[in-house]
Design a protein around this motif. Structure first.
Motif, PDB file in Angstrom:
ATOM      1  N   TYR B 379       0.654  -1.205  -0.066  1.00 16.81           N
ATOM      2  CA  TYR B 379      -0.003  -0.223  -0.016  1.00 16.81           C
ATOM      3  C   TYR B 379       0.709   1.207  -0.180  1.00 16.81           C
ATOM      4  N   GLU B 380       2.299   1.055   0.042  1.00 17.63           N
ATOM      5  CA  GLU B 380       3.020   2.344  -0.143  1.00 17.63           C
ATOM      6  C   GLU B 380       3.721   2.241  -1.313  1.00 17.63           C
ATOM      7  N   ASP B 455      -8.257  -0.390   5.496  1.00 18.44           N
ATOM      8  CA  ASP B 455      -7.306   0.181   4.543  1.00 18.44           C
ATOM      9  C   ASP B 455      -6.185   0.487   5.593  1.00 18.44           C
ATOM     10  N   THR B 457      -3.526   2.488   5.230  1.00 19.51           N
ATOM     11  CA  THR B 457      -3.037   3.641   5.357  1.00 19.51           C
ATOM     12  C   THR B 457      -4.102   4.686   6.423  1.00 19.51           C
TER      13      THR B 457
END
Lengths: 455, 1014
Positions: B379-380, B455, B457
């Protein structure tokens, strides 16, 4: 134990006899009008009236088909086309609401006879309008009051429409007789104008002239001085307006659902989905007539600055958009304030012109036709040749009424559809495309109902 | 002092019988006859009674009366004939029946451990189709002789000890003495108004009389998935995903990835079942008693998915005033607690990619985030790199982790009946029954945790910011608590007289009575509050935050009442010619709208026992032969309530309109749907049958033919496009015909005193067809897949709930092929190719066709039992066929999901690779490709038991057993289970037959012990 034991009181739902709320007849009549604000008139309607014709292309992006708008555009639709099915259904639902409203009003016990008759007349007008759409698109159709599974001959449907309209004419007030806050309801003039149009469709020229004259001589209507202002908010229900679908943009907004949004410019600076875009062919039709006023009032060109100062980018997705659907205050809103003009005075003049010409009354025909041309600063037509004048009136209808959802009916009515559409590059099949297919959803449930030829 | 008895045991023909058991009554002392049929036994007292028992023969009790020599002739037990069956407001000898009734007794019910009795009965009774549900606390669906009704009451009527009830989930199977299935109209019409779907009569155990007898038993076992589906692994997924994206123009995944998650491994746990029961039974001259206690605990395949039930029963029988009055009292208390988990987790586990980790190293839940620039999961991303998702699904573990539901129920059920014996042939019975049901449930939803978990983040701070910006908006509350209390009560009161007398050879029984009943008295209260404290102990609506509006709902149910008068006459001449006539007049408050409450339900049955005729008396081969025929009418009053729906709205809806220059919004109204007057669904049924026993009654068989026509079938009518109505409404719309054949065969034999066995096979065939659909009412569709696709449609000539979809006829190989042939919009190479059925050059709805139904045409069962010395063995198998099931899991892809290994391996990979299976890029339209043969055969149960030889005087039996439930499933179906009842209790136009989020079939290995004490 007997009936007393079995007659259990309802606890979960308030039984009808215990309901304090009693509906006023007018609420059911409002419900009939309300059906014209449904989504079908904001999207499916575009497909079956304009996109299908030589006036408009599907628009939007190539991959966005609008479910079946590409099929309508290319005359490739079948009985499963959702747009056709949607319109068939909404018209019958409107007819159902109207019938219910009529029956409810009749039995409600209103003491004001004139008010009662007016409400019934309004519902009859709206019912006739819906049947008129149906019969023109599908030919023989079921009369809902009689049998849902059998189509009756076109002739009977027209008889029903005419009787509804005659009854409406007898009971509806003139536009000026309505209180101001009721403006927008069906009027005697609206019923007369619609009946005149019905007779034109039936080629009953004298009755067409008769009812057009009743509207013209009523003193209720006239032409809006500036053509482009017919679609502005200030001219809603104005001098030229005979019947329009009402909408409001302020919260609680209640328009013809997304009518303005579906046709708004798409892409950078845009505000809508970009469907129903004017064709090059229509542009050329205006140009060949030197008709700048109506061209610019009807079409938004990419890169143009609109009358209200809105700048339309060069980079919008399509080269042209429908300006008659544009709402300045509520451009891309889900519910816009755009009233849809269904019948207006200029069309009555054109009906009169066409019918009078067929009757050989060239003078009256030219007079009516040239009133319409004069407003948009075009030279008067002077021909006295009946065939040439007929062509001129037909052309005038196209330019005057473009994007007012009448083009396809005109092409079919005048027998030009095959010739025009093939010239436009579409495969119009004679003997088939004059009528829409009965929707599959209907036939599936009523298999004994006939399909139209070719589908 | 000791006393010795000896003698010979012969059969009815004077032949000696070896292996006959002889016991001293009330003790475990006993012996058996030798190969010459002789025995010798030492008894404690010359006044004892001997009990002679042998499989296939009537048990005889003979008082010793001081004798030393007792010879006995045993008479064969007519296996079916001599049994007593319950016929509703009375009992009857099975051999005297004219209707079709099947009986199941306690041994059959308790041979396998189950929560409810119906589970164990799959495949054991002809004409009864049981569809099991293996979820903890799950209850099976029971269909007698085919589906007759599309809506409303599809379930059979249950009568427990004379009390009508909706189900028998509150009854421990071990408390049941017998279950009788009233299948045909002649048998069921005594329950006229609710008998349309058959009647199931449950009789619970009574005290045995005499000294107290204790029974204790316990079993425990492990549960796992029976039929797991192999999903594609990391590398297969990458290949599949990349092929799919290459076709539609998306990014490619990098070939090396960090995670390779097997979601089913992560999701599924081993479940368990523990069941313990104890009972005591006994009696004296005036009282018999039976008391039992049962506790059943189940844990399912998902984390914290549990079900727990305790039942306590007390059945007493009293004889008063020299047996003139008999009082029967039954009372049961059932308490359950259930923590369900969403089955959608099975769906998500099927779809989520193996590249997604269960958790990221930082402890956050894995989600299908992917760096589209590098093709690596995560996710990064660096600057300019795009983060996207593989698919729209979440982490299957979050659905389980953040679900917190609990439901507690209490059911009190009882009946009190008094029978007065005026004479030995005239009796009066009055019975009062009632059921009280309470349930309270709660759902706690940690909204904030769920939002953050979806999620990695997301942070708590973000949530709190949104919460502060949206005061009072419940979407941003930390949590929500929903509680619901519900209570229901029903009672019935029956009064009837029975006259039973024989005049010479004329045997007559007459029953006359009346019954009244009130159902659905009760109310429900529910409420929702937000931001209650995290700890479970504080989950009260009162502790919810005042920042959010609490919602409260309260409804008193509209009860319904039933009133009935009934009469039945049963007559036979010399046990040869039989006639049964039943007439019931029923009224129900359901039809208050029309005030047309009443209906008559007559039936008649005829029988002829040929084997009792003189001309058959010399026949040695046939022991029993009877022909039966019946006709009757039954009703279904459990129909939906219709009300006229009028729409109004205060917003922007098509009821409203604006007028005037000020454009004020005016509120209007429209009729949404009409209220049609709905009345009874009426069933007419014919039945013809034969019962036969041959070979010294070792082989018994029965054969039934029936035709059952349901008229006035109530449909949810789709309004015609040209009708005035916008909404669906209920109306009588058609007729459904079920016709079928049922055959049962039972063979039992004793080879020696040590070895006996029995084999039973049964076969039921049912054909279901919708006939005479009212004009304009065809076209009801259903079987929605949740993605806009439908799979079922109603049409005359098809079965109820018939499949209706495109027919797949290959795979598009090239674009050129698509361009030159009729295709659906958006077709691409690798997509399935659908048949242009009407050959009009266009693929549209008109090319869809019917493909049969999810309801099996036939089912069959095989039951084997074997006793050898101290061992007992049994095996039950069950199979169905002639049906189709839909693999909705495989079909409904939105893109980027995982697939099965099977689909991966056989997929289309380019022109010429396959013309059967679609490629990685496939469409999600409903088609015959995903419709599979639903036939299966399953071994439901294998049990091996061992009883200890008698050691201790007071212990009459100690038996250990091991039992495998569902050890083997043979099916061609590619999903988890072909046994798919759907989400709304078998509604034929719901998701029945479609696998989307179904609970898998499970297998259980059980160990158990039975101890009987006296």
């Amino acid at each position: 134990c007997g009936e007393d034991f079995l007659n259990v009181n309802s606890r979960e739902r308030v039984a009808a006899v215990d309901q304090e709320e009693i509906y006023r007849p007018d609420e059911f009549v409002i419900g009939v009008y309300g059906n014209f604000t449904e989504w079908e008139y904001a999207f499916s309607w575009l497909g079956v009236t304009e996109i299908i014709s030589d006036n408009a292309d599907k628009g939007s992006s190539p991959s966005d088909t609008g479910t079946d708008k590409h099929l309508l555009d290319n005359l490739q639709f079948s009985s499963t086309a959702p747009s056709i099915q949607a319109m068939w259904t909404i018209w019958y639902k409107t007819i159902g609401r109207a019938t219910n409203a009529i029956e409810y009003t009749e039995s409600f016990g209103l003491s004001d006879e004139a008010y009662k008759n007016r409400l019934i007349g309004e519902a009859r007008f709206l019912r006739a309008l819906s049947y008129f759409y149906l019969v023109r698109y599908f030919g023989d159709v079921p009369l809902q009051q009689e049998d849902l599974t059998q189509r009756v001959p076109e002739e009977e449907v027209y008889e029903f429409i005419i009787s509804d309209l005659e009854s409406a004419i007898a009971s509806l007030p003139l536009k000026s007789e309505y209180p101001t806050d009721e403006l927008g309801r069906a009027t005697r003039g609206a019923a007369q104008a619609l009946l005149s149009k019905v007779y034109l469709e039936r080629e009953n020229w004298s009755e067409a002239v008769n009812y057009a004259d009743q509207v013209i001589n009523s003193g209720e209507y006239g032409l809006e001085p500036n053509y482009e202002e017919i679609w502005r908010e200030h001219s809603e229900n104005g001098i030229e307006s005979i019947f329009e679908i009402q909408a409001r943009g302020e919260s609680t907004a209640h328009g013809v659902q997304q009518y303005s949004q579906t046709q708004g410019a798409r892409g950078p600076s845009g505000w809508g989905w970009g469907f129903n875009t004017p064709t090059q062919d229509l542009v050329e039709a205006y140009d060949s007539e030197g008709d700048e006023i109506r061209k610019n009032a009807t079409i938004i060109f990419a890169g143009e600055t609109l009358w209200d100062g809105r700048e339309v980018s060069e980079n919008v997705e399509n080269p042209r958009y429908n300006e008659k659907a544009y709402s300045s205050a509520n451009a891309g809103a889900a519910d816009s304030d755009k009233n849809i003009r269904v019948l207006r005075y200029a069309e009555v003049l054109l009906i009169k012109a066409e019918a009078a010409n067929e009757l050989g009354n060239t003078g009256a025909a030219l007079d009516a036709l040239n009133q319409v041309r004069e407003r948009v600063e075009l030279d008067p037509v002077t021909t006295s040749d009946q065939a040439q004048l007929r062509r001129a009136i037909w052309k005038e209808r196209r330019l005057e009424l473009a994007f007012e959802h009448d083009r396809w009916f005109d092409l079919l009515r005048t027998g030009q559809a095959g010739e025009v559409m093939r010239a436009h590059g579409k495969d119009f099949v004679d003997g088939k495309h004059e009528l829409f297919p009965i929707p599959e959803e209907q036939l599936r449930q009523t298999p004994e109902m006939r399909q139209n030829p070719g589908y | 002092q000791q006393h010795t008895v000896q003698g010979t045991v012969n059969d009815q023909n004077g032949e000696p019988l070896p292996g006959v058991n002889i016991t001293v009554k009330g003790t475990t002392r006993g012996t058996s006859t030798n190969s010459e049929g002789m025995y010798e036994l030492t008894v404690p007292s010359a006044s004892d009674t001997l009990v002679f028992s042998f499989i296939g023969f009537e048990t005889q009790e003979i008082p010793i009366d001081g004798r030393n020599m007792i010879d006995v002739n045993l008479t064969p037990a007519t296996l079916a004939g001599e049994e007593v069956v319950v016929v509703g407001y009375g009992t009857q000898q099975q051999e005297d029946l004219t209707g079709s009734i099947s009986r199941i007794e306690t041994e059959e019910i308790t041979r396998q451990s189950s929560l409810t009795a119906m589970e164990s009965l799959q495949g054991k009774i002809t004409g009864v189709n049981v569809i099991n549900n293996d979820a903890p606390g799950g209850t099976p669906t029971v269909i007698l002789r085919g589906l007759g009704t599309a809506l409303g009451g599809r379930n059979p009527l249950y009568i427990v000890d004379g009390v009508p009830v909706d189900d028998i989930n509150n009854i421990s199977p071990s408390d049941i003495e017998s279950i009788d299935f009233l299948k045909d109209a002649s048998a069921a019409s005594i329950y006229g108004l609710r008998a349309a779907n058959g009647v199931i009569i449950v009789t619970t155990k009574d005290g045995e009389g005499g000294a107290p007898q204790f029974e204790v038993s316990s079993s425990a076992g492990y549960t796992s998935v029976l039929n797991s589906v192999e999903m594609a692994d990391q590398q297969e997924y990458i290949t599949y995903f990349n092929e799919e994206n290459a076709a539609i123009g998306g990014f490619q995944l990098a070939p090396s990835q960090q995670y390779n998650t097997d979601w089913y491994d992560e999701l599924l746990e081993t479940g368990y079942v523990i069941d313990s029961r104890a009972s005591v039974s006994g009696g004296s001259e005036n009282v018999n008693y039976f008391v039992s206690y049962n506790v059943n605990q189940e844990k399912g395949l998902l984390d914290e998915q549990t079900f727990w039930r305790q039942t306590l029963r007390n059945n007493n029988k009293y004889w008063l005033f020299n047996d003139v009055v008999e009082i029967d009292q039954n009372l049961s208390i059932s308490v359950s607690r259930e923590n369900p988990q969403p089955f959608s987790a099975f769906n998500t586990a099927y779809r989520q990619s193996p590249l997604v980790p269960t958790f990221y190293p930082n402890g956050r839940y894995g989600q299908p985030f992917v760096n589209e620039t590098t093709g690596k999961m995560g996710y990064e991303g660096g600057e300019g790199e795009a983060i996207g998702r593989l698919n729209t699904h979440g982490n299957p573990l979050t659905a389980i982790a953040f679900n917190n539901q609990e439901r507690n129920t209490v059911t009190l059920q009882g009946a009190l009946s008094a029978k007065i014996n005026f004479t030995d042939y005239l009796t009066f019975t009055s019975r009062l029954g009632g059921t009280k049901y309470y349930s309270d449930s709660r759902t706690f939803n940690p909204l904030k945790q769920g939002w953050i978990a979806s999620d990695p983040t997301r942070t708590a701070t973000q949530y709190e910011t949104s919460k502060a910006e949206n005061p009072g908006v419940t979407d941003w509350a930390d949590n929500s608590l929903f509680v619901q209390n519900l209570e229901r009560f029903r009672w019935n009161w029956d009064n009837f007289i029975t006259f039973d007398k024989s005049f010479d050879r004329h045997n007559t029984e007459l029953t006359l009575g009346m019954s009244s009943e009130r159902i659905g008295v009760g109310s429900t209260f529910s409420g929702t509050a937000y931001d209650v404290p995290q700890q479970e102990q504080y989950w009260n609506l009162n502790l919810g935050s005042d920042d959010y509006e609490k919602q409260v709902n309260h409804t008193n149910f509209t009860p319904s009442t039933l009133a009935s008068y009934f009469g039945r006459i049963q007559y036979n001449y010399d046990q040869r010619y039989y006639i049964t006539g039943t007439l019931r007049r029923d009224g129900t408050s359901q039809f208050a709208n029309t005030e047309d409450y009443w209906e008559f339900f007559p039936s008649v049955g005829l029988g002829w026992t040929l084997s009792n005729e003189d001309f058959m008396s010399d026949n040695e081969f046939i022991d029993f032969l009877k022909l039966r025929g019946s006709w009757g009418r039954l009703g279904n009053q459990n129909v939906p309530l219709n009300t006229t729906v009028i729409y109004t709205s205060t917003g922007s809806s098509s009821q409203n309109y604006v007028f005037g220059p000020a454009q004020t919004l005016r509120f209007g109204a429209s009729v949404g749907s009409p209220a049609r007057d709905i009345s009874w669904e009426i069933v007419e049924e014919w039945n013809a049958g034969v019962d036969m026993e041959i070979l010294d009654s070792r082989l018994s068989t029965s054969l039934d033919f029936y035709q059952k026509t349901t008229e006035n079938v109530i449909l949810l009518v789709n309004p015609l496009p040209d009708s005035p109505y916008a909404e669906s409404f209920y109306d009588h719309g058609g007729e459904v015909v079920n016709q079928g054949v049922e055959v049962g065969l039972d063979w039992s034999n004793s080879i020696s005193e040590e070895l006996s066995y029995n084999v039973g096979v049964n076969f039921s065939y049912n054909q279901n067809e919708v006939t005479n659909v009212a004009a304009g009412y065809e076209g009801l569709t259903g079987g929605g897949l949740g993605n806009g696709q439908i799979t079922k449609r109603l049409e005359e000539g098809q079965p109820l709930g018939a499949w209706w979809m495109y027919e797949a006829e290959g795979v598009w190989q090239t674009q050129e092929q698509i361009d030159n042939n009729p295709s659906l919009g958006g077709a691409m190479p690798g997509h399935l190719r659908y048949r242009d059925l009407n050959e009009d050059g266009v693929i549209d709805e008109r090319d869809k066709r019917f493909f049969g139904s999810y309801v099996p045409n036939y089912n069959y069962g095989i039951n084997i039992g074997l006793n050898y010395r101290q061992f007992d063995f049994s095996m039950d198998g069950f199979g169905v066929g002639g049906n189709k099931v839909y693999n909705g899991l495989n079909n409904t892809r939105f893109g980027g999901e995982n697939t099965t290994r099977d689909m991966f391996e056989k997929r289309w990979t380019g022109e010429g690779s396959t013309n059967t299976h679609p490629g990685a890029n496939r469409d999600a339209r409903a088609s015959s490709y995903y419709l599979e043969d639903g036939a299966y055969f399953r071994i439901n149960n294998i049990t091996l038991g061992y009883s200890l030889p008698e050691i201790i005087d007071r212990v009459s039996r100690v038996r250990f057993y091991v039992s495998a439930e569902n050890p083997v499933l043979l099916t061609g179906y590619s999903g988890f289970t072909p046994e798919l009842i759907g989400s709304d209790n078998g509604n034929p136009y719901g998701t029945a037959g479609i696998e989307l989020s179904a609970y898998p079939n499970t297998r259980t290995l059980l160990f158990g012990i039975n101890i009987d004490l006296k």
